[in-house]
Motif scaffolding. Sequence first.
Motif, PDB file in Angstrom:
ATOM      1  N   MET A   1      -9.376 -66.020  38.035  1.00 39.47           N
ATOM      2  CA  MET A   1     -10.589 -65.253  37.740  1.00 39.47           C
ATOM      3  C   MET A   1     -10.555 -63.887  38.427  1.00 39.47           C
ATOM      4  O   MET A   1     -10.938 -62.879  37.862  1.00 39.47           O
ATOM      5  N   LYS A   2     -10.089 -63.883  39.692  1.00 36.57           N
ATOM      6  CA  LYS A   2     -10.013 -62.634  40.432  1.00 36.57           C
ATOM      7  C   LYS A   2      -9.072 -61.651  39.743  1.00 36.57           C
ATOM      8  O   LYS A   2      -9.362 -60.451  39.656  1.00 36.57           O
ATOM      9  N   LEU A   3      -7.944 -62.164  39.248  1.00 33.77           N
ATOM     10  CA  LEU A   3      -6.984 -61.313  38.555  1.00 33.77           C
ATOM     11  C   LEU A   3      -7.583 -60.753  37.277  1.00 33.77           C
ATOM     12  O   LEU A   3      -7.356 -59.590  36.914  1.00 33.77           O
ATOM     13  N   PHE A   4      -8.381 -61.560  36.582  1.00 35.79           N
ATOM     14  CA  PHE A   4      -9.026 -61.126  35.347  1.00 35.79           C
ATOM     15  C   PHE A   4      -9.924 -59.914  35.612  1.00 35.79           C
ATOM     16  O   PHE A   4      -9.879 -58.911  34.891  1.00 35.79           O
ATOM     17  N   PHE A   5     -10.743 -59.990  36.665  1.00 33.63           N
ATOM     18  CA  PHE A   5     -11.639 -58.885  36.981  1.00 33.63           C
ATOM     19  C   PHE A   5     -10.865 -57.651  37.454  1.00 33.63           C
ATOM     20  O   PHE A   5     -11.299 -56.517  37.233  1.00 33.63           O
ATOM     21  N   THR A   6      -9.715 -57.883  38.074  1.00 35.22           N
ATOM     22  CA  THR A   6      -8.881 -56.756  38.468  1.00 35.22           C
ATOM     23  C   THR A   6      -8.416 -55.981  37.247  1.00 35.22           C
ATOM     24  O   THR A   6      -8.463 -54.746  37.211  1.00 35.22           O
ATOM     25  N   TYR A   7      -7.977 -56.706  36.209  1.00 39.47           N
ATOM     26  CA  TYR A   7      -7.540 -56.043  34.980  1.00 39.47           C
ATOM     27  C   TYR A   7      -8.698 -55.335  34.280  1.00 39.47           C
ATOM     28  O   TYR A   7      -8.520 -54.264  33.679  1.00 39.47           O
ATOM     29  N   ILE A   8      -9.897 -55.894  34.360  1.00 38.34           N
ATOM     30  CA  ILE A   8     -11.079 -55.231  33.796  1.00 38.34           C
ATOM     31  C   ILE A   8     -11.312 -53.904  34.514  1.00 38.34           C
ATOM     32  O   ILE A   8     -11.586 -52.869  33.880  1.00 38.34           O
ATOM     33  N   LEU A   9     -11.205 -53.919  35.850  1.00 35.55           N
ATOM     34  CA  LEU A   9     -11.402 -52.703  36.625  1.00 35.55           C
ATOM     35  C   LEU A   9     -10.328 -51.671  36.307  1.00 35.55           C
ATOM     36  O   LEU A   9     -10.631 -50.474  36.154  1.00 35.55           O
ATOM     37  N   VAL A  10      -9.082 -52.114  36.189  1.00 31.08           N
ATOM     38  CA  VAL A  10      -8.002 -51.182  35.851  1.00 31.08           C
ATOM     39  C   VAL A  10      -8.243 -50.571  34.475  1.00 31.08           C
ATOM     40  O   VAL A  10      -8.029 -49.366  34.264  1.00 31.08           O
ATOM     41  N   GLY A  11      -8.738 -51.378  33.539  1.00 30.96           N
ATOM     42  CA  GLY A  11      -9.067 -50.849  32.218  1.00 30.96           C
ATOM     43  C   GLY A  11     -10.152 -49.789  32.280  1.00 30.96           C
ATOM     44  O   GLY A  11     -10.089 -48.765  31.584  1.00 30.96           O
ATOM     45  N   PHE A  12     -11.160 -50.031  33.130  1.00 36.45           N
ATOM     46  CA  PHE A  12     -12.226 -49.048  33.305  1.00 36.45           C
ATOM     47  C   PHE A  12     -11.671 -47.760  33.899  1.00 36.45           C
ATOM     48  O   PHE A  12     -12.022 -46.651  33.449  1.00 36.45           O
ATOM     49  N   LEU A  13     -10.793 -47.876  34.906  1.00 35.21           N
ATOM     50  CA  LEU A  13     -10.187 -46.689  35.507  1.00 35.21           C
ATOM     51  C   LEU A  13      -9.343 -45.925  34.489  1.00 35.21           C
ATOM     52  O   LEU A  13      -9.333 -44.685  34.477  1.00 35.21           O
ATOM     53  N   TRP A  14      -8.644 -46.657  33.632  1.00 36.31           N
ATOM     54  CA  TRP A  14      -7.839 -46.000  32.582  1.00 36.31           C
ATOM     55  C   TRP A  14      -8.731 -45.180  31.659  1.00 36.31           C
ATOM     56  O   TRP A  14      -8.373 -44.058  31.274  1.00 36.31           O
ATOM     57  N   LEU A  15      -9.892 -45.696  31.331  1.00 38.25           N
ATOM     58  CA  LEU A  15     -10.819 -44.943  30.478  1.00 38.25           C
ATOM     59  C   LEU A  15     -11.278 -43.658  31.157  1.00 38.25           C
ATOM     60  O   LEU A  15     -11.473 -42.633  30.491  1.00 38.25           O
ATOM     61  N   LEU A  16     -11.432 -43.702  32.491  1.00 39.35           N
ATOM     62  CA  LEU A  16     -11.926 -42.527  33.201  1.00 39.35           C
ATOM     63  C   LEU A  16     -10.985 -41.334  33.068  1.00 39.35           C
ATOM     64  O   LEU A  16     -11.435 -40.179  33.066  1.00 39.35           O
ATOM     65  N   HIS A  17      -9.691 -41.575  32.945  1.00 39.11           N
ATOM     66  CA  HIS A  17      -8.765 -40.451  32.937  1.00 39.11           C
ATOM     67  C   HIS A  17      -8.880 -39.599  31.689  1.00 39.11           C
ATOM     68  O   HIS A  17      -8.369 -38.472  31.646  1.00 39.11           O
ATOM     69  N   TRP A  18      -9.571 -40.099  30.672  1.00 43.02           N
ATOM     70  CA  TRP A  18      -9.792 -39.319  29.458  1.00 43.02           C
ATOM     71  C   TRP A  18     -10.956 -38.337  29.607  1.00 43.02           C
ATOM     72  O   TRP A  18     -11.127 -37.434  28.777  1.00 43.02           O
ATOM     73  N   LEU A  19     -11.763 -38.507  30.619  1.00 43.33           N
ATOM     74  CA  LEU A  19     -12.958 -37.677  30.785  1.00 43.33           C
ATOM     75  C   LEU A  19     -12.576 -36.250  31.162  1.00 43.33           C
ATOM     76  O   LEU A  19     -11.593 -36.032  31.879  1.00 43.33           O
ATOM     77  N   PRO A  20     -13.357 -35.273  30.713  1.00 44.62           N
ATOM     78  CA  PRO A  20     -13.165 -33.904  31.213  1.00 44.62           C
ATOM     79  C   PRO A  20     -13.384 -33.881  32.723  1.00 44.62           C
ATOM     80  O   PRO A  20     -14.202 -34.630  33.261  1.00 44.62           O
ATOM     81  N   LEU A  21     -12.658 -33.006  33.399  1.00 44.65           N
ATOM     82  CA  LEU A  21     -12.731 -32.974  34.856  1.00 44.65           C
ATOM     83  C   LEU A  21     -14.154 -32.741  35.386  1.00 44.65           C
ATOM     84  O   LEU A  21     -14.547 -33.409  36.347  1.00 44.65           O
TER      85      LEU A  21
END
Length: 291
Positions: A1-21
């Motif tokens: 379960m902990k690993l699952f939430f880690t991947y969710i967080l990494v996915g969220f961080l990946w989305l952030l890199h698309w944002l304008p600075l």
Amino acid sequence: MKLFFTYILVGFLWLLHWLPLPFLRGLGWLLGRLLYAAGRERRKVALINLRLCFPEKSEVERENLARRHFIAFSRAVLDRTLGWWASKERLERIIRIQGVEHLNDPDGRPIIMLSPHFVGLDAGATRISMFVRGCSVYSNQKNPVFNKLLYDGRIRFTEAVLLSRQDGMRKIIKAMKDGYKFYYLPDMDFGPKESIFVPFFGVPAATIPGVSRLARLTGAKVVACITRQVADGYEVEVMPAWDNFPGDSIEEDTAFVNRFIESQVLRMPEQYFWLHKRFKTRPPGEQRFYK
């Protein structure tokens, strides 16, 4: 379960890199304000450090400086998503660099890239890695997903040698002799073992004399690499190699390193890493600051 939430967080961080600075920086401002309000322990550490280093400032001035530091730190954390996933072209626009010519020595001498703990050091390392093969020391993370993310992010643009602190100085020296430039962060308190006490803003600070020792053992030049967080990204300044270094003694060299870092802190005090317990180790008989 902990690993699952880690991947969710990494996915969220990946989305952030698309944002304008500017939008990403706005999120960093909000995160910094929240961390300052909620992070009682680290807020206390920052304020103690600032009181020791800037006793001439008022309490209100030090609190305002600490707030600005939490914001700068939080922005740098979110900006790491750019270093992990943004295109090289975008990073070249956001992270500007000057003085690249100082990263190479015509005589083939090894180079120590001295990078104190400013919030932009990861951005600086990413940009510098586009020009040179580097080696550095890193701390293994307990979470294997984040450990791999951090590791892969540091070798995105070049062949690099990443060593743990447990590997010791021999492997660092070998990498330097093999042509890797050493990206060295020299200004943390790693305890009394192998440290010497030299002043940092007038306060005795346990400091690893690694810059002096490595320069003596390898004949390396020391080139300071200072990264400044600015409104539209980062500015990396690669300075000319230090003259007459190493000097007469390891103690004098290490004191010189700390004085140099002080001079850079005064240029951008809100961007230095005040969350670290820099004065945790005390000389025998001296009181502890972080109770």
